[in-house]
Write a protein that holds these residues in place. Structure first.
Motif, PDB file in Angstrom:
ATOM      1  N   GLN A 143       0.807  -1.230   0.000  1.00  0.00           N
ATOM      2  CA  GLN A 143       0.000   0.000   0.000  1.00  0.00           C
ATOM      3  C   GLN A 143       0.837   1.276   0.000  1.00  0.00           C
ATOM      4  OE1 GLN A 143       0.641  -2.137   2.409  1.00  0.00           O
ATOM      5  NE2 GLN A 143      -0.292  -1.553   4.364  1.00  0.00           N
ATOM      6  N   TYR A 144       2.191   1.118  -0.033  1.00  0.00           N
ATOM      7  CA  TYR A 144       3.065   2.303  -0.003  1.00  0.00           C
ATOM      8  C   TYR A 144       3.980   2.365  -1.229  1.00  0.00           C
ATOM      9  CZ  TYR A 144       1.775   1.811   4.930  1.00  0.00           C
ATOM     10  OH  TYR A 144       1.095   1.660   6.102  1.00  0.00           O
ATOM     11  N   GLN A 145       3.678   1.605  -2.264  1.00  0.00           N
ATOM     12  CA  GLN A 145       4.615   1.489  -3.386  1.00  0.00           C
ATOM     13  C   GLN A 145       4.716   2.764  -4.217  1.00  0.00           C
ATOM     14  OE1 GLN A 145       6.586  -1.384  -4.051  1.00  0.00           O
ATOM     15  NE2 GLN A 145       5.882  -1.646  -1.959  1.00  0.00           N
ATOM     16  N   ARG A 146       3.631   3.447  -4.411  1.00  0.00           N
ATOM     17  CA  ARG A 146       3.654   4.576  -5.358  1.00  0.00           C
ATOM     18  C   ARG A 146       4.318   5.818  -4.756  1.00  0.00           C
ATOM     19  NH1 ARG A 146      -1.761   3.237  -6.089  1.00  0.00           N
ATOM     20  NH2 ARG A 146      -2.564   5.321  -5.683  1.00  0.00           N
ATOM     21  N   TYR A 147       4.032   6.105  -3.513  1.00  0.00           N
ATOM     22  CA  TYR A 147       4.609   7.319  -2.902  1.00  0.00           C
ATOM     23  C   TYR A 147       5.891   7.020  -2.129  1.00  0.00           C
ATOM     24  CZ  TYR A 147       0.459   9.792  -4.410  1.00  0.00           C
ATOM     25  OH  TYR A 147      -0.523  10.356  -5.193  1.00  0.00           O
ATOM     26  N   GLY A 148       6.078   5.782  -1.745  1.00  0.00           N
ATOM     27  CA  GLY A 148       7.333   5.388  -1.119  1.00  0.00           C
ATOM     28  C   GLY A 148       7.278   5.385   0.393  1.00  0.00           C
TER      29      GLY A 148
END
Ligand SMILES: [Zn+2]
Ligand SMILES: [Zn+2]
Length: 304
Positions: free
Chosen positions: A23-28
């Protein structure tokens, strides 16, 4: 490297603690670390967990001189320091700067207290880079490199925190993290720092609704960031220092709402880069060049 660009690269945009997961892949998920390339000069702001990939990649790219500025030394802003590999390379120079503990602890004390047993296997003495430590007081104007001017100010955060305005090539980029706003007020220190800035990185840990329960935690909201940027005539707002529980989908919603309120807003993500071409200006006067380095009061030292 293009000497006519002011480049900003986000290596860590998460607040409080690093996170990982689908759930944190796009913003990092890395905590705060921001690179600024001012022409040939490489500046870093904070050494959260994003400092590890920053150090690896910049060293591989041949960067051998770093100026590393700390906003403050809460864990999310320093946890990557022992893993900032340029510190261990004898061909590299790293100058560290801090001002939030002025009169209480020097930059050298802060860094060496943190990097030592039993919290870390080895002490700072194993670092082979030429490490400089500089101390300043909030409000000082710093001249770390030719053509780079950095203005500083105190933010509202438990234990203190420094806001930075970096000027180079007619551009201004500001780091305002971490800070808590007073409801209904615009912090005059922040307003002065971000006046007419090209880009403002602002502590947007919470939303206004969440803020009702989070008073005293030392953080702010994207809504406050928009108000400040509008009042100061700043052009772009980077929403960052994301709450560790904030998922990609939630951040996308926040980003959309913020862009509707202020078209220059965006939610910063790990690996994101922005570039600002140097503005055509007349040559700096000899007087301005002569003031270089005049406000730094620390000393360089070698650690062998
Ligand atoms: Zn923080
Ligand atoms: Zn903090």
């Amino acid at each position: 490297m293009n000497d006519d660009l002011f480049r900003v690269r986000f290596w860590g945009v998460r607040g409080s603690v690093p996170v990982s997961g689908a759930q944190y892949q796009r913003y990092g998920g890395n905590t705060i670390c921001v690179e600024m390339r001012c022409g040939p000069h490489t500046l870093l702001f904070d050494a959260g967990s994003g400092a590890r990939p920053a150090g690896e990649e910049l060293m591989a790219a041949g960067v051998d001189q770093f100026d590393l500025f700390f906003t403050h030394c809460h864990y999310d802003h320093i946890i990557g320091l022992p893993f900032f590999f340029p510190l261990y390379n004898p061909r590299i120079g790293v100058t560290t700067w801090s001002g939030h503990l002025a009169g209480r602890m020097t930059t050298l004390e802060m860094v060496s207290e943190f990097m030592r047993p039993p919290w870390f296997p080895v002490a700072m003495e194993v670092c082979r880079a030429c490490i400089g430590t500089r101390d300043f007081v909030a409000g000082d104007v710093l001249k770390p490199q030719a053509g780079v001017t950095i203005r500083t100010g105190n933010l509202n955060h438990p234990g203190g925190c420094i806001g930075y305005r970096v000027e180079w090539g007619g551009r201004a980029v500001c780091v305002i993290s971490d800070t808590e706003h007073e409801p209904g007020k615009l912090d005059p220190v922040v307003l002065a720092l971000i006046q007419d800035a090209d880009l403002v990185l602002y502590d947007c840990t919470y939303t206004e609704d969440e803020m009702l329960r989070k008073r005293g935690y030392g953080h702010s909201t994207w809504q406050q960031g928009v108000k400040l940027c509008e009042a100061a005539g700043a052009r772009r707002l980077a929403i960052f220092h994301h709450d560790p529980s904030r998922t990609d989908d939630q951040l996308a919603v926040i980003e959309k709402e913020a862009m509707a309120a202020f078209p220059g807003a965006f939610a910063a993500r790990d690996g994101q880069t922005l570039e600002f071409p140097r503005l055509k200006l007349s040559k700096p006067s000899p007087l301005r060049q002569a003031t270089r380095q005049s406000t730094a009061n620390g000393k360089r030292r070698s650690v062998r």
